[in-house]
Design a protein around this motif. Sequence first.
Motif, PDB file in Angstrom:
ATOM      1  N   LEU A 386       0.881  -1.259   0.183  1.00  0.00           N
ATOM      2  CA  LEU A 386       0.304   0.123  -0.159  1.00  0.00           C
ATOM      3  C   LEU A 386       0.303   1.172  -0.227  1.00  0.00           C
ATOM      4  O   LEU A 386       0.547   2.517  -0.659  1.00  0.00           O
ATOM      5  CB  LEU A 386      -1.031  -0.120   0.988  1.00  0.00           C
ATOM      6  N   ALA A 387       1.950   0.953   0.682  1.00  0.00           N
ATOM      7  CA  ALA A 387       2.526   2.521   0.907  1.00  0.00           C
ATOM      8  C   ALA A 387       3.791   2.923   0.163  1.00  0.00           C
ATOM      9  O   ALA A 387       4.419   4.011   0.360  1.00  0.00           O
ATOM     10  CB  ALA A 387       2.885   2.413   2.609  1.00  0.00           C
ATOM     11  N   TYR A 407      13.388   4.766   2.626  1.00  0.00           N
ATOM     12  CA  TYR A 407      11.868   4.530   2.605  1.00  0.00           C
ATOM     13  C   TYR A 407      11.625   3.152   1.959  1.00  0.00           C
ATOM     14  O   TYR A 407      11.297   2.341   1.618  1.00  0.00           O
ATOM     15  CB  TYR A 407      10.975   5.453   2.003  1.00  0.00           C
ATOM     16  N   ASN A 408      12.407   3.196   0.424  1.00  0.00           N
ATOM     17  CA  ASN A 408      12.663   2.149  -0.428  1.00  0.00           C
ATOM     18  C   ASN A 408      12.552   1.042   0.093  1.00  0.00           C
ATOM     19  O   ASN A 408      12.329  -0.141  -0.219  1.00  0.00           O
ATOM     20  CB  ASN A 408      12.890   2.932  -1.869  1.00  0.00           C
ATOM     21  N   ASN A 409      14.510   0.360   0.770  1.00  0.00           N
ATOM     22  CA  ASN A 409      14.072  -0.241   1.215  1.00  0.00           C
ATOM     23  C   ASN A 409      14.449  -0.651   2.303  1.00  0.00           C
ATOM     24  O   ASN A 409      14.410  -2.438   2.308  1.00  0.00           O
ATOM     25  CB  ASN A 409      16.602  -0.041   0.950  1.00  0.00           C
ATOM     26  N   TRP A 410      13.339  -0.435   2.594  1.00  0.00           N
ATOM     27  CA  TRP A 410      12.844  -0.819   4.315  1.00  0.00           C
ATOM     28  C   TRP A 410      12.000  -1.489   4.051  1.00  0.00           C
ATOM     29  O   TRP A 410      11.199  -2.371   4.081  1.00  0.00           O
ATOM     30  CB  TRP A 410      12.793   0.199   5.806  1.00  0.00           C
ATOM     31  N   LEU A 411      11.256  -0.899   3.074  1.00  0.00           N
ATOM     32  CA  LEU A 411       9.202  -1.723   3.292  1.00  0.00           C
ATOM     33  C   LEU A 411       9.753  -2.890   1.393  1.00  0.00           C
ATOM     34  O   LEU A 411       9.851  -3.569   1.568  1.00  0.00           O
ATOM     35  CB  LEU A 411       9.119  -0.755   2.108  1.00  0.00           C
ATOM     36  N   SER A 412      11.165  -2.437   0.964  1.00  0.00           N
ATOM     37  CA  SER A 412      11.295  -3.933  -0.028  1.00  0.00           C
ATOM     38  C   SER A 412      11.761  -5.078   1.016  1.00  0.00           C
ATOM     39  O   SER A 412      11.749  -6.187   0.679  1.00  0.00           O
ATOM     40  CB  SER A 412      12.282  -3.464  -1.053  1.00  0.00           C
ATOM     41  N   ASN A 413      12.381  -5.249   2.641  1.00  0.00           N
ATOM     42  CA  ASN A 413      12.182  -5.884   2.623  1.00  0.00           C
ATOM     43  C   ASN A 413      11.512  -5.904   4.377  1.00  0.00           C
ATOM     44  O   ASN A 413      12.592  -6.357   5.406  1.00  0.00           O
ATOM     45  CB  ASN A 413      14.434  -5.575   2.898  1.00  0.00           C
ATOM     46  N   ILE A 414      11.104  -5.769   4.049  1.00  0.00           N
ATOM     47  CA  ILE A 414       9.944  -5.833   5.468  1.00  0.00           C
ATOM     48  C   ILE A 414       9.863  -7.160   5.753  1.00  0.00           C
ATOM     49  O   ILE A 414       9.924  -7.534   5.368  1.00  0.00           O
ATOM     50  CB  ILE A 414       8.138  -5.297   5.252  1.00  0.00           C
ATOM     51  N   PHE A 520       9.521   3.877  12.133  1.00  0.00           N
ATOM     52  CA  PHE A 520       8.662   3.880  13.644  1.00  0.00           C
ATOM     53  C   PHE A 520       7.217   4.430  13.194  1.00  0.00           C
ATOM     54  O   PHE A 520       6.727   3.491  13.557  1.00  0.00           O
ATOM     55  CB  PHE A 520       9.626   4.633  14.273  1.00  0.00           C
ATOM     56  N   TRP A 521       7.430   5.678  12.584  1.00  0.00           N
ATOM     57  CA  TRP A 521       6.074   5.754  12.576  1.00  0.00           C
ATOM     58  C   TRP A 521       5.572   6.931  11.107  1.00  0.00           C
ATOM     59  O   TRP A 521       4.757   6.156  10.757  1.00  0.00           O
ATOM     60  CB  TRP A 521       6.576   7.395  13.297  1.00  0.00           C
ATOM     61  N   VAL A 522       6.262   6.651  10.820  1.00  0.00           N
ATOM     62  CA  VAL A 522       6.548   7.780   8.532  1.00  0.00           C
ATOM     63  C   VAL A 522       5.772   7.061   8.453  1.00  0.00           C
ATOM     64  O   VAL A 522       4.394   7.274   7.816  1.00  0.00           O
ATOM     65  CB  VAL A 522       7.437   8.491   8.496  1.00  0.00           C
ATOM     66  N   ALA A 523       6.309   5.624   7.835  1.00  0.00           N
ATOM     67  CA  ALA A 523       6.246   5.072   7.156  1.00  0.00           C
ATOM     68  C   ALA A 523       4.262   4.193   8.105  1.00  0.00           C
ATOM     69  O   ALA A 523       3.601   3.699   6.887  1.00  0.00           O
ATOM     70  CB  ALA A 523       6.974   3.466   7.006  1.00  0.00           C
ATOM     71  N   ARG A 524       4.648   3.519   8.896  1.00  0.00           N
ATOM     72  CA  ARG A 524       3.046   3.052   9.186  1.00  0.00           C
ATOM     73  C   ARG A 524       2.129   4.020  10.093  1.00  0.00           C
ATOM     74  O   ARG A 524       1.117   3.217   9.063  1.00  0.00           O
ATOM     75  CB  ARG A 524       3.363   2.625  10.450  1.00  0.00           C
TER      76      ARG A 524
END
Length: 895
Positions: A386-387, A407-414, A520-524
């Motif tokens: 979604l994000a 941001y991309n690196n974290w969400l791509s390896n969530i 912690f916060w922005v992505a969530r």
Amino acid sequence: MELATKYSPEAVEGKWYEYWTNHKLFSSKPDGREPYTVVIPPPNVTGVLHMGHILNNTIQDILVRRARMEGKNACWVPGTDHASIATEAKVVNKLAQQGIRKLDLTREEFLKHAWDWTEEHGGIILKQLRKIGASCDWDRTGFTMDETRSESVIKVFVDLYNKGLIYRGLRMVNWDPKAQTALSNEEVIYREEKSKLYYLKYYVVNDNGNATGVEGEVIHEDANGRYAVVATTRPETIMGDTAMCINPKDPKNGWLKGQQVRVPLVDRVIPVIEDRYVDVEFGTGCLKVTPAHDVNDYALGKKHNLETIDIFNADGTLSEAAGMYIGQDRMAVREQIAKDLAEAGLLEKVEDYDNKVGYSERNADTAVEPRLCMQWYLSMQHFADLALSPVMDDEIKFYPAKYKNTYNNWLSNIQDWCISRQLWWGHRIPAYYLSAPNAEVEEFVVANSLEEAVQVASQKYGREVKPEELRQDDDALDTWFSSWLWPISLFDGINNPNNEEINYYYPTSDLVTGPDIIFFWVARMIMAGYEYTGKMPFKNVYFTGIVRDKLGRKMSKSLGNSPDPLDLIEKFGADGVRMGMMLSAPAGNDILFDESLCEQGRNFCNKIWNAFRLVQGWEVDKTLVQPETSKQATEWFAAQLRKSAAEIADLFSKYRISEALMEVYRLFWDEFSSWYLEMIKPGYQQPIDAVTYEATLKNFDDLLHLLHPFMPFITEELWQHLTERKDGESIMVSPQSITAPKATDERLIADVERVKGIIAGVRAARAQKNISPREQLSLTIVGASNELSTYDGLIMKLAGLEKIETAEQVEGAGYSTFLVGTTEYALYMGDVVDLEAEKEAARAELEHLRKFLKSIQGKLSNERFVNNAPEAVVALERKKEADTLTKIAALEAKL
């Protein structure tokens, strides 16, 4: 009303903040205007103001005040976070000082103490934010554990569970032994440490000792038999070893295949297993497998059906299962077991070793312990899907954009989010168990309340379930599970979707936060926004930097390098501190804070104050005709205002807020105070004409509007003095009246820049010869026409000239020349300068230069020097020769 002689922040700031709040100038209600919404990153309820808060909230206030002045319906919503781990730790410490242990209390008794603590300390930081001028709508103050937010959190948990996105499972987690709770991966901070690598002897069981091995094998042997060597940084965990593992492709350890070994000291016999996971290059290639205390070992244990032995208690001491060192802290055991292993002849050697150790983000001195336990998890892949694209496609914009990669690196390896915490302070997980604790199969239902749980359980199990049969889960939810709903729950968008306020204020406009909580916060928040509203939670994210001292160290209480913001405000005033912070705060870059910047801010306040007092002190004569010089000055400054206002608006659109402040600073200090006021200033004890005076007051009004978002207090004070105001009027809600730039502005500004260059040239020449500004001199434009003749009056006034003329060249002594662009100007000072003294000084300088030239040429005529000296040295001497010849020629011409 006359102004005080000196600017006094303490006499101004409290007065105007009370005025703003009494007149509800910060409050917002939905109306027909364009909304501008900001939600505060909620500080910990028990926190106090630090420099990071000053930076973050000053930026928010600048954005909100600017939007309010633009006529938008600005709504800045404040609030605090219940901060489960931090607050519970403080309450536990307070109780300990009273001789009370948490475990001696019931949950309800403990929570009463926690609420008492929150009510006593909870409002401190919000009160402190008022000191810096934060224009929050205080009537909207939220708290992550108030009724509305709590209902929202529980409702979301139940919804996500029913969607199959929340599950409960036995997993290896990051465990904080001090707080005695699980942590998410993002709450672990890894630090490089100087550690030790311990090489332990694991003796082979039932070994006849006759095998000599094959080529490549490395066999260790002593009087007690053959043994394998395991290198570990954590010898205190050997009591939990249930296997040794080797890589099947590792030739040096091939002799261990199929063997069994004894765990040193423990004497437990464990198998040698084979798995390609083992790194043949690390240590000896032999890995001790402790499934209960290492994430990778746990995976190996499951794969090879190994026993799991948990040797630690929740507080990091050794449990009964360890069989040794029971009740001792794990770190103390590490030191003791190394000694015991050495004394038993089971420690082959110890080496220094650099490795990364994980520490609790909330308890910086506590090393995280991997621990196997039952926890609640949120499946994250759905939310990552979604994000990710809204940010990568710039539907939500990041400033600076470099954080898109993070941001991309974290969400791509969530990874799935561990959302349960073993705490009492927080939102209690709404799961209700029908079975007894630790039953082999735990039967539970998830519901918004006990009453609803009874209904769900009765329906699920096909019988009437009574309330007393149900036991609610003891764990609380991760604090971030409430704050990820913040932009929605502040407008009650979870409990009452599509209410008037959520439809008006949401999505919010700008989020100002630190890059350290991007996960912690922005992505969530982005995830929750799309899940529960189908919309982004905010349009723009401005990432601040980390506040560091002038040596580059992060400011912290432990280092003692962080000033108390309230002390700074008392010393320099809130406006001074705000400006000092913003002068060094480009988006996304760390802030090298220096107290001298606040002093610069205070000095700027004094400059503004004194400029206003100067203008206020002029006598106005309405019968006077406006001089041409004043007309030119007012036209030029109006053009300069229009240009600067447009540049400032452009900088704001790019969130280059620090640069916008610098432009306002330059406009006021350089253009207005240093030039414009000099241009229009009447003669000594002379009045000023009314047209120029009114234009100057208008200019001051425009400048105050540009300054107000950055420096709200002094600008309100002076704006109220500009003219008679009605009660309730304020600069913060008065519109800016600067118009868009005109086509003729650039030419006008460029011409006056040349005029300023001429004036500066004359002043520099005067200063060099120490000639008083009152001495009237004449200026000649050499070899060119007077293109700026319309400004002759202005130049003559500010430069102290009696005439300006043109000539093809100037002859004779007494001239000082300078260039403005490509045009040469000659200032005649022969009547006021002692020409004979000038000549004598020139002759002395000429004699010195000729002697210096002779010594240089002596070196260059020496063949040994030229041939043997480094090329760079010879080149330097030739440059000295050329420079000296040029100076000699100039002096000879002057004489």
